[in-house]
Design an enzyme around this catalytic site. Structure first.
Site, short mmCIF file in Angstrom:
data_model
loop_
_atom_site.label_atom_id
_atom_site.label_comp_id
_atom_site.label_asym_id
_atom_site.label_seq_id
_atom_site.Cartn_x
_atom_site.Cartn_y
_atom_site.Cartn_z
N ASN A 121 0.86 -1.19 0.00
CA ASN A 121 0.00 0.00 0.00
C ASN A 121 0.89 1.24 0.00
O ASN A 121 1.49 1.58 1.02
CB ASN A 121 -0.89 -0.03 1.26
CG ASN A 121 -1.71 1.25 1.40
OD1 ASN A 121 -1.88 1.99 0.44
ND2 ASN A 121 -2.19 1.50 2.62
N LYS A 129 0.05 4.20 -0.14
CA LYS A 129 -0.64 5.34 0.48
C LYS A 129 -0.53 6.56 -0.46
O LYS A 129 -0.54 6.38 -1.67
CB LYS A 129 -0.08 5.64 1.86
CG LYS A 129 0.03 4.39 2.73
CD LYS A 129 0.23 4.72 4.18
CE LYS A 129 0.61 3.46 4.95
NZ LYS A 129 0.20 3.47 6.33
N HIS A 143 -9.57 0.93 4.84
CA HIS A 143 -8.28 1.10 5.53
C HIS A 143 -8.48 2.02 6.74
O HIS A 143 -9.25 2.98 6.67
CB HIS A 143 -7.25 1.70 4.57
CG HIS A 143 -5.86 1.66 5.11
ND1 HIS A 143 -5.41 2.57 6.03
CD2 HIS A 143 -4.84 0.80 4.89
CE1 HIS A 143 -4.15 2.27 6.34
NE2 HIS A 143 -3.78 1.20 5.67
N GLU A 186 -6.81 4.34 7.96
CA GLU A 186 -6.56 5.77 7.74
C GLU A 186 -7.78 6.44 7.13
O GLU A 186 -8.08 7.61 7.41
CB GLU A 186 -5.31 5.96 6.86
CG GLU A 186 -4.04 5.64 7.64
CD GLU A 186 -2.86 5.21 6.79
OE1 GLU A 186 -2.92 5.31 5.56
OE2 GLU A 186 -1.86 4.76 7.38
N GLU A 216 -5.51 -5.45 10.63
CA GLU A 216 -4.54 -4.39 10.85
C GLU A 216 -4.86 -3.68 12.15
O GLU A 216 -5.73 -2.78 12.17
CB GLU A 216 -4.60 -3.37 9.70
CG GLU A 216 -4.26 -3.96 8.35
CD GLU A 216 -3.67 -2.90 7.44
OE1 GLU A 216 -2.52 -3.07 7.03
OE2 GLU A 216 -4.33 -1.90 7.18
N GLY A 239 1.89 2.17 10.77
CA GLY A 239 2.76 3.33 10.60
C GLY A 239 3.40 3.80 11.89
O GLY A 239 3.93 4.91 11.96
N SER A 280 3.19 -2.21 10.41
CA SER A 280 4.64 -2.12 10.59
C SER A 280 5.37 -3.43 10.28
O SER A 280 6.30 -3.81 11.00
CB SER A 280 4.97 -1.62 12.00
OG SER A 280 4.42 -0.33 12.21
C1 PEP Z 1 -0.88 -0.08 5.87
O1 PEP Z 1 -0.78 0.95 5.22
O2 PEP Z 1 -1.85 -0.84 5.70
C2 PEP Z 1 0.15 -0.41 6.85
C3 PEP Z 1 0.07 -1.53 7.51
O3 PEP Z 1 1.15 0.52 7.01
P1 PEP Z 1 2.57 0.26 7.74
O4 PEP Z 1 3.14 -1.03 7.15
O5 PEP Z 1 3.38 1.44 7.38
O6 PEP Z 1 2.30 0.10 9.19
#
Ligand code: PEP
Length: 261
Positions: free
Chosen positions: A12, A14, A98, A100, A170, A176, A216
């Site tokens: 992703n 982003k 997601h 975010e 997640e 992040g 992460s």
């Molecule tokens: C994500 O964007 O779904 C995500 C898990 O980000 P990160 O790996 O940066 O934590």
């Protein structure tokens, strides 16, 4: 072509990736691809570079998806992108819900459900993101939260359709932040999710379901996470912008996958 049973590693991007940056990243990915063998790589770039990335990865095993979609096919919805538009740009997958978007853009379980159904109608595989906040984890509400998100988000999805749905667990506190769920914490939730799918759709669809972990993920933690039996792949944010890290994650997942079989 990697089989659908291989680890699925989704990147992703982003809101990252101008055209030159996207070209450079895809070039690095394609340079490393022949040495990988086995894992399925899926790129989720911003809308503005989808068509270019589709062209660059054409003829390779790398797959493409969007980061969101709107639930209507077309109309007066300024700024939105529909399932047919994503298909047109070369996508076969789309992220839905997601955290975010839930946090900053008003996404709810009800809009997630509209989007899941729109994706399926357009022939896109929705990757439905679910997961708890830190407060919810501390309050012992992890299962209740993911159950509610599953119940609402997949409302109306039939047993015939559920095989097209990918789930991504997640934990919000791990996205992040550099904090990762421990393999045991992630596995507990993944097994719970698979159990829920079995209750709702039967054992066959539940055992075939792809459940990704995200939060992460990096090369240093992907082996231990992937060793857990109900983790089928990763949704990678930050580390997917670095081809070396992205491939490091995929290689570690493949190593764990070989040991699991
Ligand atoms: C994500 O964007 O779904 C995500 C898990 O980000 P990160 O790996 O940066 O934590």
């Amino acid at each position: 072509m990697p089989s659908p049973k291989c680890p699925l590693i989704a990147g992703n991007w982003k809101m990252h990736g101008t055209l030159p940056e996207a070209r450079d990243l895809v070039a690095a990915i394609l340079r490393a691809l022949p040495g990988l063998g086995g894992a399925r790589l899926l790129l989720l770039p911003p809308f503005t570079v989808l068509a270019e990335v589709a062209k660059l990865i054409g003829g390779t095993s790398v797959e493409l998806g969007g980061q969101d979609l709107f639930w209507e096919d077309k109309g007066a919805f300024t700024g939105e992108i529909s399932g047919p538009m994503l298909r047109d740009a070369g996508c076969r997958y789309v992220l839905v819900g997601h955290s975010e978007r839930r946090q900053h853009l008003g996404e709810t379980d009800a809009t997630v459900n509209l989007k899941v159904r729109a994706a399926l109608k357009s022939g896109l595989k929705p990757i439905v993101c679910i997961g708890e906040t830190l407060e919810e984890r501390r309050a012992g509400k992890v299962s209740a939260k993911v159950d509610a998100q599953l119940e609402e988000g997949l409302r109306g999805v039939t047993a015939g359709e559920v095989g097209q749905v990918i789930l991504a667990y997640e934990p919000v506190w791990a996205i992040g932040t550099g904090e990762t769920a421990t393999p045991a914490q992630a596995a507990e939730v993944h097994t719970h999710i698979r159990g829920r799918l079995a209750e709702n759709y039967g054992n066959g669809p539940a055992s075939c379901a792809i459940i990704l972990y995200g939060g992460s993920v990096k090369p240093a933690n992907s082996y231990a996470l992937f060793k857990e039996k109900d983790i089928d792949g990763f949704l990678v944010g930050g580390a997917s912008l670095d081809a070396d890290a992205f491939f490091g994650i995929a290689r570690e997942a493949l190593r764990a996958d070989r040991e699991k079989k």
